[in-house]
Design a protein around this motif. Structure first.
Motif, PDB file in Angstrom:
ATOM      1  N   TYR A   1      -8.600   5.993  17.954  1.00  0.00           N
ATOM      2  CA  TYR A   1      -7.143   5.979  18.121  1.00  0.00           C
ATOM      3  C   TYR A   1      -6.717   4.996  19.209  1.00  0.00           C
ATOM      4  O   TYR A   1      -5.774   4.226  19.015  1.00  0.00           O
ATOM      5  CB  TYR A   1      -6.680   7.393  18.469  1.00  0.00           C
TER       6      TYR A   1
ATOM      7  N   TYR B   1      -8.023  11.065   9.308  1.00  0.00           N
ATOM      8  CA  TYR B   1      -7.376  10.075  10.174  1.00  0.00           C
ATOM      9  C   TYR B   1      -6.495   9.135   9.342  1.00  0.00           C
ATOM     10  O   TYR B   1      -5.431   8.703   9.792  1.00  0.00           O
ATOM     11  CB  TYR B   1      -8.437   9.279  10.928  1.00  0.00           C
TER      12      TYR B   1
ATOM     13  N   PRO C   1      -2.873   9.475  12.124  1.00  0.00           N
ATOM     14  CA  PRO C   1      -3.823   9.272  13.226  1.00  0.00           C
ATOM     15  C   PRO C   1      -3.985  10.461  14.174  1.00  0.00           C
ATOM     16  O   PRO C   1      -5.020  10.588  14.811  1.00  0.00           O
ATOM     17  CB  PRO C   1      -3.244   8.058  13.967  1.00  0.00           C
TER      18      PRO C   1
END
Length: 385
Positions: free
Chosen positions: A229, A352, A356
């Motif tokens: 991330y 994801y 996210p």
């Protein structure tokens, strides 16, 4: 317990975990440079975790019967070779093969180090020693991330090369610098039956392993998603990744040292684990609603400080009454942990792509489930006694 033996082990363990974490902060950038999809970060870690699961019990039995030090040396050297190969991969298939090989060896020195540490103390000292062991791991991981992150700015390839060189050198150093733990079993021929994990399968033991698996699922999914991330969404360079992990590692180290003092006063580790898991759920939920990058990182740093206490607490509780059998118990413990690593990494990698921050919500749910299991285990322990 010989204090000098424990100190020597922890210094060596610090170096092992320091080198083991070189590659983590640069792996997302490495995958992006190769053009891999985001799901590959989950598939990569899951592949490693599969062989981590399959080989953890075997390394524990090997350490009990063939000697902790030579098996630790072998696993360090093997992981060094695997990381060298990992740095050479160019295709997803080669990535999976390199990760399978890495998992088969990296579990060895982690299982053996836990068993070694547990064998150095009696029933009262063992929780404190394993808490210090966890604090050392947190500090070493922080420095390893910092080292790998800054090397990665100059060269991604050299991160893997240096990691391989250091790990192989540590394997040779283990043979020269470490002594066998006092509770190791005498060497015996290792048959297939002897290699298989055996345990008295009580309800508290089963609940302990389920709790370890759930906490590992949450931790692994969180860490894989967080590393990706901050590179993918926040566009931080690898050096920032290393700095953030160093900061979270230092807070985890401080938390574990406070935990060590707390346990040294005879506090109930089970109740402490329940409280820490509850705080994990709250802190991850708070991180999810943080709008800006700064507040999001701050919430994650605080969460990591508390989460760093979960594994040492679980290790200390698993080691109760296991003198002379720590290799077997460490193997079962790490096998359960690796099941969570497989599920957590795969699940985080695939969800994801949907959003996210979704892996962080799933990690919170996993810790909530681990909290329920820990409470049930606390009740089962009292009933069992």
């Amino acid at each position: 317990m010989k204090k000098a033996t424990f100190v020597r082990l922890e210094i060596f363990y610090f170096l092992m975990m320091w080198a083991s974490n070189f590659a983590h902060p640069v792996t997302p950038a490495f995958f992006n440079a190769l053009g891999f999809p985001s799901a590959m970060f989950g598939i990569s870690f899951a592949a490693m975790s599969v062989t981590y699961f399959l080989f953890s019990p075997l390394w524990g039995r090997l350490a009990d019967r063939r000697g902790a030090v030579p098996m630790m040396a072998l696993s360090l050297a093997g992981y060094g070779v695997a990381q060298w190969l990992f740095g050479l991969i160019t295709t997803p298939a080669a990535l999976v093969l390199a990760r399978l090989l890495g998992g088969a060896f990296t579990c060895g020195y982690q299982v053996i180090a836990m068993a070694y540490c547990g064998n150095l103390g009696d029933e009262r000292a063992r929780p404190r020693l394993l808490s210090i062991h966890g604090a050392v791991m947190a500090a070493a991981a922080a420095l390893g991330y910092l080292t790998g992150g800054f090397i990665g700015v100059a060269s991604l390839a050299w991160v893997f090369r240096l990691q391989a060189i250091v790990l192989v050198a540590l394997g040779a150093g283990a043979l020269l610098l470490l002594d066998e733990p006092p509770a190791s079993l005498p060497a015996k021929p290792l048959t297939a039956q002897a290699a298989a994990p055996r345990a008295n399968w009580t309800l508290p033991l089963v609940l302990m392993l389920v709790g370890v698996m759930l906490a590992s699922f949450g931790t692994t999914g969180y860490e894989n998603a967080f590393n990706y991330y901050i590179t993918d969404v926040l566009s931080f360079p690898t050096s920032y990744n290393g700095l953030i992990k160093a900061l979270t590692g230092l807070t985890g180290f401080a938390a574990n040292m406070l935990l060590q003092l707390y346990l040294a006063r005879g506090r109930d580790g089970r109740r402490t684990l329940i409280c820490v898991l509850g705080l994990n759920v709250v802190l991850l939920a708070a991180a999810l609603i943080m709008p800006g990058a700064g507040s999001f990182i701050a919430a994650n740093v605080i969460f990591t400080a508390f989460n760093a206490m979960v594994l040492p607490l679980q290790q200390a509780l698993a080691a109760r009454g296991q003198a002379g059998h720590m290799g077997r118990i460490a193997g079962l413990f790490n096998a359960a942990r690796s099941l969570g690593m497989v599920g957590g990494s795969l699940f985080a990698g695939f969800i994801y792509a949907l959003h996210p921050r979704l892996p962080f919500a799933c990690a919170a749910a996993a810790f909530a489930a681990a909290l329920i299991v820990a409470y049930c285990q606390h009740a089962a322990d009292h009933h069992h006694v």
